[in-house]
Structure formats: structure tokens, C-alpha cells
Design an enzyme around this catalytic site. Structure first.
Site, PDB file in Angstrom:
ATOM      1  N   LYS A 180     -17.305  67.450  63.489  1.00 49.37           N
ATOM      2  CA  LYS A 180     -15.688  67.844  63.570  1.00 49.37           C
ATOM      3  C   LYS A 180     -15.668  68.457  65.116  1.00 49.37           C
ATOM      4  O   LYS A 180     -14.770  68.079  65.655  1.00 49.37           O
ATOM      5  CB  LYS A 180     -15.611  69.009  62.787  1.00 49.37           C
ATOM      6  CG  LYS A 180     -15.485  68.835  61.170  1.00 49.37           C
ATOM      7  CD  LYS A 180     -15.170  69.875  60.411  1.00 49.37           C
ATOM      8  CE  LYS A 180     -15.858  71.259  60.594  1.00 49.37           C
ATOM      9  NZ  LYS A 180     -17.264  71.156  59.797  1.00 49.37           N
ATOM     10  N   ARG A 206     -10.624  76.813  55.416  1.00 47.81           N
ATOM     11  CA  ARG A 206     -12.024  76.525  54.672  1.00 47.81           C
ATOM     12  C   ARG A 206     -11.863  76.886  53.207  1.00 47.81           C
ATOM     13  O   ARG A 206     -12.711  76.722  52.468  1.00 47.81           O
ATOM     14  CB  ARG A 206     -13.168  77.375  55.334  1.00 47.81           C
ATOM     15  CG  ARG A 206     -14.080  76.473  56.021  1.00 47.81           C
ATOM     16  CD  ARG A 206     -15.256  77.423  56.689  1.00 47.81           C
ATOM     17  NE  ARG A 206     -16.320  77.119  56.990  1.00 47.81           N
ATOM     18  CZ  ARG A 206     -16.512  76.787  58.451  1.00 47.81           C
ATOM     19  NH1 ARG A 206     -15.648  76.816  59.141  1.00 47.81           N
ATOM     20  NH2 ARG A 206     -17.883  76.405  58.920  1.00 47.81           N
ATOM     21  N   ARG A 234     -29.640  70.444  66.463  1.00 46.99           N
ATOM     22  CA  ARG A 234     -28.459  70.248  67.439  1.00 46.99           C
ATOM     23  C   ARG A 234     -28.722  71.403  68.470  1.00 46.99           C
ATOM     24  O   ARG A 234     -29.146  72.607  68.158  1.00 46.99           O
ATOM     25  CB  ARG A 234     -27.184  70.320  66.787  1.00 46.99           C
ATOM     26  CG  ARG A 234     -26.745  71.504  66.149  1.00 46.99           C
ATOM     27  CD  ARG A 234     -25.574  71.174  65.435  1.00 46.99           C
ATOM     28  NE  ARG A 234     -24.922  72.309  64.745  1.00 46.99           N
ATOM     29  CZ  ARG A 234     -23.895  72.397  64.208  1.00 46.99           C
ATOM     30  NH1 ARG A 234     -22.997  71.274  63.865  1.00 46.99           N
ATOM     31  NH2 ARG A 234     -23.383  73.524  63.387  1.00 46.99           N
ATOM     32  N   ARG A 263     -27.462  77.396  67.703  1.00 45.40           N
ATOM     33  CA  ARG A 263     -26.828  78.556  66.963  1.00 45.40           C
ATOM     34  C   ARG A 263     -27.832  79.210  66.080  1.00 45.40           C
ATOM     35  O   ARG A 263     -28.805  78.648  65.494  1.00 45.40           O
ATOM     36  CB  ARG A 263     -25.814  77.866  65.986  1.00 45.40           C
ATOM     37  CG  ARG A 263     -24.408  77.734  67.001  1.00 45.40           C
ATOM     38  CD  ARG A 263     -23.675  77.013  66.185  1.00 45.40           C
ATOM     39  NE  ARG A 263     -23.488  77.491  64.851  1.00 45.40           N
ATOM     40  CZ  ARG A 263     -22.478  76.891  64.094  1.00 45.40           C
ATOM     41  NH1 ARG A 263     -21.434  75.914  64.736  1.00 45.40           N
ATOM     42  NH2 ARG A 263     -22.097  77.218  62.816  1.00 45.40           N
ATOM     43  N   ARG A 305     -24.479  77.114  53.674  1.00 44.75           N
ATOM     44  CA  ARG A 305     -23.265  76.606  54.167  1.00 44.75           C
ATOM     45  C   ARG A 305     -22.764  75.501  53.386  1.00 44.75           C
ATOM     46  O   ARG A 305     -21.557  75.159  53.210  1.00 44.75           O
ATOM     47  CB  ARG A 305     -23.328  76.291  55.830  1.00 44.75           C
ATOM     48  CG  ARG A 305     -23.545  77.672  56.284  1.00 44.75           C
ATOM     49  CD  ARG A 305     -24.091  77.805  57.616  1.00 44.75           C
ATOM     50  NE  ARG A 305     -23.300  76.935  58.918  1.00 44.75           N
ATOM     51  CZ  ARG A 305     -24.079  76.311  59.897  1.00 44.75           C
ATOM     52  NH1 ARG A 305     -25.162  76.573  60.066  1.00 44.75           N
ATOM     53  NH2 ARG A 305     -23.306  75.535  60.448  1.00 44.75           N
TER      54      ARG A 305
END
Ligand code: AMP
Length: 215
Positions: free
Chosen positions: A14, A89, A128, A162, A173
Site C-alpha cells: 500500500k 481498518r 523491509r 520498523r 497484525r
């Protein structure tokens, strides 16, 4: 004026796609995750409430998120349209967004789901990292900087990962996505504005598919 929602599990791409859309259409990417991380970094009252929840991979309560978004939508940079990234969400947030837009005489142009395979997400997320200077995203195996340690876009040499991109948190998540966010798919499908794209493709191909929806 176009208001778009990008929907998809964590790691679906996203943020990457939102950055491309922002550039191509001069509409503002609003990532609630980025806004919350900034609130945590600045140790605001909201940041203090959100910090532990985010680290655990849970969802911050709807009222806090909706109030944050209500305030943000008044800024000048949102007046040409917004790409909502990571928001809404929950169905409660989606209903609140409908009201926020309606109060401003606006509506949603499209909701775009980036469909991905859960198994690929853990790898995407745990590998990432982003450039601290310009926010460009990278990955340990799929998208390394051309010169190790140097950002391709801005030449920066400082990168971050992160805190919530760990294997354990990712599983939580993903579960939250399926339990609380996936019900948004029928919500928007019934309004006739849902488009589903194959988020497993190369990101340039996903961007091309997205362009078709935008035009
Ligand atoms: P993201 O960067 O979108 O993955 O968001 C990081 C974390 O911020 C999430 O795991 C949640 O804890 C929190 N968060 C971001 N957006 C929302 C939202 N719309 N509703 C509730 N919590 C959110």
C-alpha cells in the site's frame, strides 16, 4: 478531486503504491501508521496512548484514529484529494470516513484492494527497511539499494526498520487484518466502488493496473 482508499494486509504494498500515486496525480498520501509513528516520536498525548498498542501489533481505538483524521483532512494539502493508506481498518472507521467526507461535500472515488498471499507477507515485512531521508522503501532480498548502504533516490546513508516488523507482531497484525479489516471488502463491494488487484505481481505492474482504475 479523487479520494482513494488502498486496502490490503500489512506488507501488501500500500505504501509503495500510494507514493507512486501521490506523484502521478498530485493527491496526498495519508498513512495513519506514519501519522501515529510521528505522534509516538514526538511523544504527544496521542503518541503516548498509541505506542504500546502499536508495538503489540494491535489496532489503536477508532475514536482516536477518526479524530486524528478529521483534523488532518482540514489541511490545505488534502484539498486536491487523498489516498488513504492504512485507514479505514474497521467498519466503524469506514462509516466515520463516509461522514467526514460527506461533511466536506466529498466522497470516495475508488477503494482498491491489493490482494496478496499471507505466506509472502511475513517475508516481505521482516525484510523491509526505509531510507530515513526520503522514505524510499527497500528489502533485504527483493529490492536492495543499487550501492549498498546508499539510497538510490536521495543518496542518504541512514536507514531504519520498523519496531513492529518482527515475525511475532506480523502474525498478530495479519490476524487483525482478517478479523477487523477484511469486513470492509463487502462494505465497499456493496457500494460498487471496490476494485481488487493482484498485489503479488511486480510493483510496476501493480502500478499500471492502478492507473487503469484511476482513469
Ligand atoms: P501501518 O503502518 O499501517 O502498518 O500501521 C502501524 C500500526 O499503527 C498498526 O499495526 C496499528 O497499531 C496502528 N494503526 C495504523 N493505522 C491504524 C488504523 N487505521 N486503525 C487502528 N490502528 C492503526
Amino acid at each position: 478531486m479523487k479520494n482513494i482508499i488502498l486496502l490490503g494486509a500489512p506488507g501488501a504494498g500500500k505504501g509503495t503504491q500510494a507514493r507512486m500515486l501521490e506523484e502521478a496525480y498530485q493527491i496526498k498520501q495519508l498513512s495513519t501508521g506514519d501519522m501515529l509513528r510521528e505522534a509516538v516520536a514526538n511523544d504527544t498525548a496521542l503518541g503516548q496512548k498509541a505506542k504500546a498498542i502499536m508495538e503489540a501489533g494491535d489496532l489503536v481505538p477508532d475514536d482516536l484514529i477518526v479524530a486524528m483524521m478529521d483534523e488532518r483532512l482540514n489541511e490545505n494539502d488534502c484539498q486536491n484529494g487523498v489516498i488513504f493508506d492504512g485507514f479505514p481498518r474497521t467498519v466503524g472507521q469506514a462509516e466515520a470516513l463516509d461522514a467526514l467526507l460527506k461533511n466536506r461535500g466529498n466522497s470516495l472515488h475508488a477503494v482498491i484492494e491489493l490482494g496478496v498471499d499471507d505466506n509472502a507477507l511475513v517475508d516481505r515485512i521482516t525484510g523491509r527497511f526505509t531510507c530515513d531521508g526520503c522514505g524510499e522503501g527497500y528489502h533485504d532480498s527483493h529490492k536492495k539499494p543499487k550501492v549498498e548502504g546508499v539510497c538510490d533516490v536521495c543518496g542518504g546513508e541512514s536507514f531504519s526498520r520498523r519496531k513492529d516488523d518482527t515475525r511475532e507482531t506480523v502474525e498478530k497484525r495479519l490476524k487483525n487484518y482478517h478479523d477487523q479489516t477484511a469486513p470492509l471488502l463487502p462494505y465497499y463491494r456493496s457500494q460498487g466502488i471496490l476494485h481488487t488487484l493482484d498485489g503479488m505481481q511486480d510493483m510496476k505492474k501493480v502500478a499500471l493496473d492502478l492507473k487503469k482504475v484511476m482513469e
